[in-house]
Each structure stands twice: as structure tokens, then as C-alpha cells.
Design a protein around this motif. Sequence first.
Motif, PDB file in Angstrom:
ATOM      1  N   ASP A 155     -24.526  -0.469  14.278  1.00 54.34           N
ATOM      2  CA  ASP A 155     -25.561  -0.343  13.253  1.00 54.34           C
ATOM      3  C   ASP A 155     -24.932  -0.011  11.903  1.00 54.34           C
ATOM      4  OD1 ASP A 155     -27.659  -0.517  15.250  1.00 54.34           O
ATOM      5  OD2 ASP A 155     -27.109   1.527  15.793  1.00 54.34           O
ATOM      6  N   LEU A 156     -23.807   0.709  11.963  1.00 53.17           N
ATOM      7  CA  LEU A 156     -23.118   1.164  10.754  1.00 53.17           C
ATOM      8  C   LEU A 156     -21.620   0.919  10.909  1.00 53.17           C
ATOM      9  CD1 LEU A 156     -23.089   2.770   8.035  1.00 53.17           C
ATOM     10  CD2 LEU A 156     -22.805   4.852   9.422  1.00 53.17           C
ATOM     11  N   ILE A 157     -21.011   0.359   9.864  1.00 54.77           N
ATOM     12  CA  ILE A 157     -19.569   0.081   9.862  1.00 54.77           C
ATOM     13  C   ILE A 157     -18.985   0.628   8.565  1.00 54.77           C
ATOM     14  CG2 ILE A 157     -17.771  -1.698   9.880  1.00 54.77           C
ATOM     15  CD1 ILE A 157     -19.905  -3.539  11.239  1.00 54.77           C
ATOM     16  N   THR A 158     -17.913   1.419   8.661  1.00 57.54           N
ATOM     17  CA  THR A 158     -17.171   1.795   7.470  1.00 57.54           C
ATOM     18  C   THR A 158     -15.832   1.066   7.481  1.00 57.54           C
ATOM     19  OG1 THR A 158     -16.412   3.818   8.614  1.00 57.54           O
ATOM     20  CG2 THR A 158     -18.235   4.041   7.066  1.00 57.54           C
ATOM     21  N   LEU A 159     -15.477   0.512   6.331  1.00 59.34           N
ATOM     22  CA  LEU A 159     -14.232  -0.237   6.163  1.00 59.34           C
ATOM     23  C   LEU A 159     -13.392   0.469   5.109  1.00 59.34           C
ATOM     24  CD1 LEU A 159     -12.422  -2.776   6.545  1.00 59.34           C
ATOM     25  CD2 LEU A 159     -13.821  -3.884   4.776  1.00 59.34           C
ATOM     26  N   ASP A 160     -12.189   0.862   5.491  1.00 60.27           N
ATOM     27  CA  ASP A 160     -11.329   1.641   4.593  1.00 60.27           C
ATOM     28  C   ASP A 160      -9.893   1.150   4.753  1.00 60.27           C
ATOM     29  OD1 ASP A 160     -10.185   3.498   2.961  1.00 60.27           O
ATOM     30  OD2 ASP A 160     -10.918   5.253   4.038  1.00 60.27           O
ATOM     31  N   VAL A 161      -9.499   0.196   3.920  1.00 55.58           N
ATOM     32  CA  VAL A 161      -8.165  -0.384   4.038  1.00 55.58           C
ATOM     33  C   VAL A 161      -7.743  -0.926   2.680  1.00 55.58           C
ATOM     34  CG1 VAL A 161      -8.978  -2.706   4.664  1.00 55.58           C
ATOM     35  CG2 VAL A 161      -6.724  -1.928   5.463  1.00 55.58           C
ATOM     36  N   GLY A 162      -6.431  -1.038   2.474  1.00 54.34           N
ATOM     37  CA  GLY A 162      -5.928  -1.639   1.251  1.00 54.34           C
ATOM     38  C   GLY A 162      -4.781  -0.896   0.601  1.00 54.34           C
ATOM     39  N   ILE A 163      -4.652   0.391   0.878  1.00 58.18           N
ATOM     40  CA  ILE A 163      -3.646   1.166   0.168  1.00 58.18           C
ATOM     41  C   ILE A 163      -2.227   0.765   0.568  1.00 58.18           C
ATOM     42  CG2 ILE A 163      -3.379   3.132   1.742  1.00 58.18           C
ATOM     43  CD1 ILE A 163      -3.776   4.895  -0.847  1.00 58.18           C
ATOM     44  N   ASN A 164      -2.032   0.286   1.794  1.00 58.11           N
ATOM     45  CA  ASN A 164      -0.695  -0.127   2.227  1.00 58.11           C
ATOM     46  C   ASN A 164      -0.298  -1.490   1.669  1.00 58.11           C
ATOM     47  OD1 ASN A 164      -0.008   2.159   3.953  1.00 58.11           O
ATOM     48  ND2 ASN A 164      -1.617   1.423   5.293  1.00 58.11           N
ATOM     49  N   ASP A 165      -1.264  -2.272   1.205  1.00 54.73           N
ATOM     50  CA  ASP A 165      -0.936  -3.544   0.561  1.00 54.73           C
ATOM     51  C   ASP A 165      -0.116  -3.328  -0.697  1.00 54.73           C
ATOM     52  OD1 ASP A 165      -3.154  -6.071   1.439  1.00 54.73           O
ATOM     53  OD2 ASP A 165      -3.302  -4.082   2.290  1.00 54.73           O
ATOM     54  N   VAL A 166      -0.214  -2.136  -1.273  1.00 53.31           N
ATOM     55  CA  VAL A 166       0.445  -1.847  -2.538  1.00 53.31           C
ATOM     56  C   VAL A 166       1.962  -1.836  -2.388  1.00 53.31           C
ATOM     57  CG1 VAL A 166       0.733  -0.081  -4.319  1.00 53.31           C
ATOM     58  CG2 VAL A 166      -1.540  -0.569  -3.408  1.00 53.31           C
ATOM     59  N   TRP A 167       2.462  -1.372  -1.240  1.00 54.24           N
ATOM     60  CA  TRP A 167       3.899  -1.145  -1.126  1.00 54.24           C
ATOM     61  C   TRP A 167       4.561  -1.816   0.074  1.00 54.24           C
ATOM     62  CZ3 TRP A 167       6.156   1.411   3.070  1.00 54.24           C
ATOM     63  CH2 TRP A 167       5.248   1.988   3.978  1.00 54.24           C
ATOM     64  N   LEU A 168       3.839  -2.010   1.161  1.00 52.04           N
ATOM     65  CA  LEU A 168       4.496  -2.361   2.412  1.00 52.04           C
ATOM     66  C   LEU A 168       5.164  -3.743   2.424  1.00 52.04           C
ATOM     67  CD1 LEU A 168       3.301  -1.060   5.786  1.00 52.04           C
ATOM     68  CD2 LEU A 168       4.417  -3.264   5.682  1.00 52.04           C
ATOM     69  N   PRO A 169       4.562  -4.813   1.880  1.00 57.71           N
ATOM     70  CA  PRO A 169       5.252  -6.108   1.926  1.00 57.71           C
ATOM     71  C   PRO A 169       6.606  -6.100   1.211  1.00 57.71           C
ATOM     72  CG  PRO A 169       2.933  -6.415   1.413  1.00 57.71           C
ATOM     73  CD  PRO A 169       3.204  -4.945   1.334  1.00 57.71           C
ATOM     74  N   VAL A 170       6.660  -5.445   0.043  1.00 54.03           N
ATOM     75  CA  VAL A 170       7.915  -5.415  -0.715  1.00 54.03           C
ATOM     76  C   VAL A 170       8.955  -4.580   0.003  1.00 54.03           C
ATOM     77  CG1 VAL A 170       8.992  -4.726  -2.890  1.00 54.03           C
ATOM     78  CG2 VAL A 170       6.747  -5.816  -2.907  1.00 54.03           C
ATOM     79  N   ILE A 171       8.565  -3.397   0.489  1.00 52.10           N
ATOM     80  CA  ILE A 171       9.532  -2.548   1.176  1.00 52.10           C
ATOM     81  C   ILE A 171       9.978  -3.192   2.485  1.00 52.10           C
ATOM     82  CG2 ILE A 171       8.038  -1.070   2.602  1.00 52.10           C
ATOM     83  CD1 ILE A 171      10.887   0.130   0.339  1.00 52.10           C
ATOM     84  N   ALA A 172       9.082  -3.949   3.145  1.00 52.83           N
ATOM     85  CA  ALA A 172       9.462  -4.638   4.381  1.00 52.83           C
ATOM     86  C   ALA A 172      10.529  -5.690   4.093  1.00 52.83           C
ATOM     87  CB  ALA A 172       8.237  -5.284   5.022  1.00 52.83           C
ATOM     88  N   ALA A 173      10.376  -6.406   2.983  1.00 56.13           N
ATOM     89  CA  ALA A 173      11.383  -7.416   2.605  1.00 56.13           C
ATOM     90  C   ALA A 173      12.725  -6.751   2.315  1.00 56.13           C
ATOM     91  CB  ALA A 173      10.899  -8.205   1.396  1.00 56.13           C
ATOM     92  N   ILE A 174      12.698  -5.631   1.613  1.00 62.89           N
ATOM     93  CA  ILE A 174      13.941  -4.915   1.295  1.00 62.89           C
ATOM     94  C   ILE A 174      14.616  -4.431   2.567  1.00 62.89           C
ATOM     95  CG2 ILE A 174      14.847  -2.816   0.212  1.00 62.89           C
ATOM     96  CD1 ILE A 174      12.723  -3.197  -1.973  1.00 62.89           C
ATOM     97  N   TYR A 175      13.837  -3.891   3.504  1.00 64.10           N
ATOM     98  CA  TYR A 175      14.417  -3.403   4.756  1.00 64.10           C
ATOM     99  C   TYR A 175      14.947  -4.561   5.605  1.00 64.10           C
ATOM    100  CZ  TYR A 175      12.404   1.239   3.895  1.00 64.10           C
ATOM    101  OH  TYR A 175      12.096   2.466   3.375  1.00 64.10           O
TER     102      TYR A 175
END
Length: 375
Positions: free
Chosen positions: A166-186
Motif C-alpha cells: 500500500d505504501l512504498i518508500t524509495l531512498d537511493v542515489g547517494i552512491n551514484d555520486v562516487w561509486l562508479p568513478v572509485i570502482a574504475a580507479i580500484y
Amino acid sequence: MEERMKRTRKWIALLLSLLMLMTVCIGAMAEEPVPETTEEAVEEVAAPEQVSYYQNYVSIGDSCGSGVGLPQYLELARERNVRWIGAEQIEGSYPTLVAKAVGATSFGQYHFPGARTADIRYLLDENYYADWVLLGQAMYLSNGVVSKANMDAYRDEVIASIQNADLITLDVGINDVWLPVIAAIYDIAGEGRVFGRQLTVPELVARYGSVGAFVDNALSFVNAWVLHPLQWPGYALKLMNALIKWAVDYQINMGAIMDRIYQLNPDATVVVCGLYNPVNDWDAVPLLNDHLIERILQPYYTLLNLRKRLAVQFYRGNAVYVEMNDIELISDHFTIPLFEFTTEREYFGYNPHPTLEGAKQQAANILYKLGVPMD
């Protein structure tokens, strides 16, 4: 044809980003004020006889709603000898507070520390392919919580829960800021590893400590370019791809996730939680309370939140956007905001997650929008 569609989606996302830049001021001005404290929320919500309650509640997203650093979370982490815990109901986290307040008899807390919008989209849609981050570094940077295998294991359960909600909360997006770039570096650093040649980044931290792992990653990244000059084009393409993902993925995936939720359950009320500033209260000069670092980065998070507002605005069902400003966080002072220095512990290292009071503030903001009193 598929390649052409991908290019088209990227252009659409870029145009949408330009629209966001043009309208960010308008969006900020139009935002409804939210109460600063739980007590104020209780005073301003509808009377009990006017309140709508929700029997089936599902919360999905990243660590912002997972309870990282809260007492029960730390206890479970010690018992299991792990750092990150996913898809667990943690007392004191805002999803548990909301579930209690709305009278939910069925409640799923599907929050995965380290998850990006791409990972949540993959979790909800069996026709969406896992990207190179999910297939690679995401598993190591999340202690195995975010991996293709784990997302596959939870998919049927999460989809069924959303279909029944009946109710859904969606809370995502903060990891998009850093994770792809740091994953490439690692990834690149892994090919020039100086000390622990077969170790993952978490294993480096466990063996050499945060500073040692940071130094090794920096040296290894440089060493990879020195030792493998024939790989330079590949390294450059990986970094470029990571930057494109940083600029585009969030823009595309927010809308795609909302569309998928609507496909699964067009009748549910969807609450989209804004991103809080993870460097809230950070000062450039210690003890001066200038909040300069926070203020420098705040326009960027305001821009990201505008994308969530647009997703809500164009949602075909019932959806609301909830601002999450000034949430009390465990790390309220300057630390080095890199993976090597992250921790699940309280008041140690980099832990940009809500305190118990911060979780109450998150819940109060959501319940205020829903017109439900906070217990």
C-alpha cells in the motif's frame, strides 16, 4: 538499433540535466517547508480521524535507510563478524519508525548499503542487465551486500512485496555520486597492485589499515599506468565510462525505477526521499562553525534532488517527494570521505548515516507528508 537507443537515452538524460540546472531555483522556491523536529511534525499532521494508514509497507534503497551505525545494527554486525548488513529490519531506522506509525502489519526493509540506482533498477527488473560495477567492485565495496548474486536472490521477494504494498518508500542515489568513478580507479589499481597483489580493497584495509590501504591504492593506480602502457587506451575508456555513468545513470535510472514500480503496483502510494548532504555541518576551518564544505556541495545535492522531484511530478500514480535537509548524521565533522575510511562504527572514521535522532527526523518528514502522526 540497441546502440542507437542507448545513445538516444544518454542525450535525453543530458538534456534533462540542463533542464534541471535551469529550474533548480524554481524547484527550491516551490518546496513545501517540512518540520525540523519530530515534535513539530506531530503538531501539524491531520487529526487521527482523518489519517490514512497503510497495512503493507515496503522500503527500498541504499544505506541511508538501512540503520548503519545504530545500536541493533552494530550488535548484528559484531555477531555476524561483518561490516555491512543488507535487507534487515533495524530498530530505530526510519523505515521501522514509519512502519509502526502507519500501522503496517506487513513490512519489508530492503535497503542495501552501497546500492546505486542501477543496482535497485536491476533488483526490480529482470530485463535490465547488470553493469560492470555490479559485476565487479560493488561486491567488495559493500562487503558482498551489493552483488549480482545477492540482487538475484532478493529479486522475487522484493517484487512480490512491492506488488502487495500500500505504501512504498524509495531512498537511493547517494552512491551514484562516487561509486562508479572509485570502482574504475580500484579496477585499474588492481592491475598495478604494489603490496597485496591478490587482495581486494576491503582486505587491504583489514591488513594494512585505512591509511595503508589508501597509500597502496594510490601507488598501485600510478603503477598500473607505468607497467602497462599498452593498456592506456583501455584505462582511459574505463575512466571515461565511469564519468559518463556518474553524469547519466542517475538521471535515467530514477525515472526507470519509478516506471517499474508503477508497472508492478500502480495503486500504491510512493514516497521518494530526497538525498541529504553527507557532509552536513562540515567546516573548512575546525571550531569556526563556518559550514563551508557543506555549503559548497549543497547546490549539487539540490540539483540531484530536483531529478527526484521531476520523477515524482511525471509519475502516473500517487507519489510524493520528501525533502531530507539537516538530518543529524554520525559523522558531523571533517573526515576523509573515501571508502578506505568508511566505517559502520559510531563516531569513528567516515560514517555519513543518520543517528537515532536523525532517523526520527527522516521518519517525521515522511509521516508529515503522509499526514500520519509520529508515535
